[in-house]
Write a protein that holds these residues in place. Structure first.
Motif, PDB file in Angstrom:
ATOM      1  N   LEU A   1       2.467   1.384   1.657  1.00  0.00           N
ATOM      2  CA  LEU A   1       1.851   0.325   2.443  1.00  0.00           C
ATOM      3  C   LEU A   1       0.327   0.402   2.341  1.00  0.00           C
ATOM      4  O   LEU A   1      -0.347  -0.632   2.226  1.00  0.00           O
ATOM      5  N   ALA A   2      -0.197   1.617   2.358  1.00  0.00           N
ATOM      6  CA  ALA A   2      -1.654   1.793   2.268  1.00  0.00           C
ATOM      7  C   ALA A   2      -2.192   1.250   0.947  1.00  0.00           C
ATOM      8  O   ALA A   2      -3.242   0.589   0.906  1.00  0.00           O
TER       9      ALA A   2
ATOM     10  N   ILE B   1       6.059  -3.199  14.286  1.00  0.00           N
ATOM     11  CA  ILE B   1       6.443  -4.298  13.404  1.00  0.00           C
ATOM     12  C   ILE B   1       6.947  -3.788  12.053  1.00  0.00           C
ATOM     13  O   ILE B   1       6.529  -2.728  11.585  1.00  0.00           O
ATOM     14  N   SER B   2       7.842  -4.561  11.491  1.00  0.00           N
ATOM     15  CA  SER B   2       8.226  -4.364  10.091  1.00  0.00           C
ATOM     16  C   SER B   2       7.349  -5.282   9.247  1.00  0.00           C
ATOM     17  O   SER B   2       7.023  -6.394   9.658  1.00  0.00           O
ATOM     18  N   LEU B   3       6.989  -4.809   8.082  1.00  0.00           N
ATOM     19  CA  LEU B   3       6.133  -5.566   7.178  1.00  0.00           C
ATOM     20  C   LEU B   3       6.774  -5.634   5.800  1.00  0.00           C
ATOM     21  O   LEU B   3       7.567  -4.763   5.431  1.00  0.00           O
ATOM     22  N   VAL B   4       6.407  -6.661   5.055  1.00  0.00           N
ATOM     23  CA  VAL B   4       6.815  -6.715   3.651  1.00  0.00           C
ATOM     24  C   VAL B   4       5.651  -7.278   2.839  1.00  0.00           C
ATOM     25  O   VAL B   4       5.040  -8.284   3.214  1.00  0.00           O
ATOM     26  N   TYR B   5       5.320  -6.599   1.775  1.00  0.00           N
ATOM     27  CA  TYR B   5       4.279  -7.053   0.859  1.00  0.00           C
ATOM     28  C   TYR B   5       4.832  -8.235   0.070  1.00  0.00           C
ATOM     29  O   TYR B   5       5.998  -8.246  -0.334  1.00  0.00           O
ATOM     30  N   VAL B   6       4.015  -9.237  -0.158  1.00  0.00           N
ATOM     31  CA  VAL B   6       4.504 -10.482  -0.751  1.00  0.00           C
ATOM     32  C   VAL B   6       5.142 -10.257  -2.117  1.00  0.00           C
ATOM     33  O   VAL B   6       6.159 -10.898  -2.445  1.00  0.00           O
ATOM     34  N   ASP B   7       4.621  -9.344  -2.914  1.00  0.00           N
ATOM     35  CA  ASP B   7       5.221  -9.092  -4.228  1.00  0.00           C
ATOM     36  C   ASP B   7       6.578  -8.399  -4.105  1.00  0.00           C
ATOM     37  O   ASP B   7       7.456  -8.588  -4.948  1.00  0.00           O
TER      38      ASP B   7
END
Length: 323
Positions: free
Chosen positions: A306-307, A193-199
């Motif tokens: 990401l961590a 999966i690709s992820l994106v942090y909300v900020d």
């Protein structure tokens, strides 16, 4: 600073975006349905209640609006007619309405990776790839995109991948399982999966405001780090300081569980988070998208790993005694 109106501002993404833009000095108006939970919005938020299905009442809510960020959406529904009404018809009405607003400059739409559909390989999809949504939600978002792209006003579309961060609800359920030492995984083959942090998503959106190079463009909102679900589980476990056991669950077992989840929800207004359609999405091997365009055109750059983002996220839930 410009006046920005955000629909769905009380939601996870909308509330975080409102706070982010307020800190950047924008005049932010948070549009919220009457009776909605506004606990994620700060006390300083400028909240206006709206009935989205009564366009005649919109004049006051949108007064002076220069930028509209349309974040309101229906993610689960039993009937296509519900998706049509909220995710498609409302977009068409908003396009028509903002075309009449004096001084209006840009329509920013929060679509979804679901509009494009999963990737066929580990390389990830780009914005120019053909779209093959596999869910009714994704199909409704793609239909909305197509309406927006016909508009004569400047528009910008974002397709966020899986969004995580403080206040998010779906991944939160997964965090609770990881805290118990169990990392559920679907099927035999690992999923990516690709992820994106909300900020980071908020930063991408802010970079597009009144930026001509962002006009009439569609962007995947994706972080630079893609992970397998197993790898993601270990990142969460590290943030929680837990050792985990990987539990691979056969798809037929999950299908039966999804059926029971739907049966137990019959007669209720709420739709179960886990259902057969959701299982189909979760069973795709590559929910991957490219981050190249958002970097090249908007100039966005990540400032945390990401961590580290997961550590901040877990800390937020712990401070509120949710983990």
């Amino acid at each position: 600073m410009k006046k920005v109106v955000i629909t769905g501002a009380n939601g996870f993404i909308g509330s975080r975006l409102a706070a982010y833009l307020q800190q950047k000095g924008y005049d932010v108006v948070c549009l919220v349905r009457q009776g909605s939970d506004t606990s994620l919005l700060s006390n300083s938020s400028q909240i206006k209640y709206i009935d989205y299905h009564t366009p005649d009442s919109w004049q006051e809510a949108f007064a002076g609006c220069q930028i509209l960020i349309h974040a309101a959406a229906l993610t689960r529904a039993r009937k296509w007619a519900d998706f049509q009404k909220t995710n498609i018809d409302l977009v068409e009405q908003l396009i028509s309405f903002t075309n009449t607003l004096p001084g209006f400059e840009q329509f920013i739409f929060l679509s979804s990776q679901a509009a494009s559909g999963p990737a066929k390989s580990g390389f990830g999809k780009t914005e120019s790839d053909d779209c093959y949504p596999i869910s009714s939600y994704g199909k409704s978002k793609l239909a909305a995109e197509q309406i927006i792209q016909k508009s004569s006003m400047p528009w910008t579309i974002f397709r966020p991948v899986s969004v995580f961060g403080p206040g998010e609800k779906d991944f939160y359920q997964y965090y609770k399982m990881i805290q118990k030492g169990i990392a559920p995984l679907i099927g035999i083959s690992d999923k990516h999966i690709s992820l994106v942090y909300v900020d980071d998503l908020c930063a991408m959106i802010e970079l597009s405001i009144a930026k001509e190079s962002a006009y009439n463009q569609c962007f995947f909102a994706a972080g630079v780090e893609s992970v397998s679900m197993a790898g993601f589980a270990y990142i969460i476990a590290e943030a929680l300081d837990r050792k985990i056991f990987e539990l691979s669950i056969a798809v037929p077992i999950l299908y039966v569980a999804a059926c029971f989840s739907e049966i137990f929800a019959l007669g209720r207004k709420t739709i179960p988070v886990f259902n057969r359609k959701k299982l189909r999405e979760m069973n795709q091997r590559y929910w991957l998208a490219s981050h190249r365009k958002v970097i090249e055109i908007l100039g966005w750059q990540p400032d945390m790993t990401l961590a580290r983002q997961m550590q901040i996220t877990i800390k937020w839930y712990k401070e509120r005694k949710l983990l």
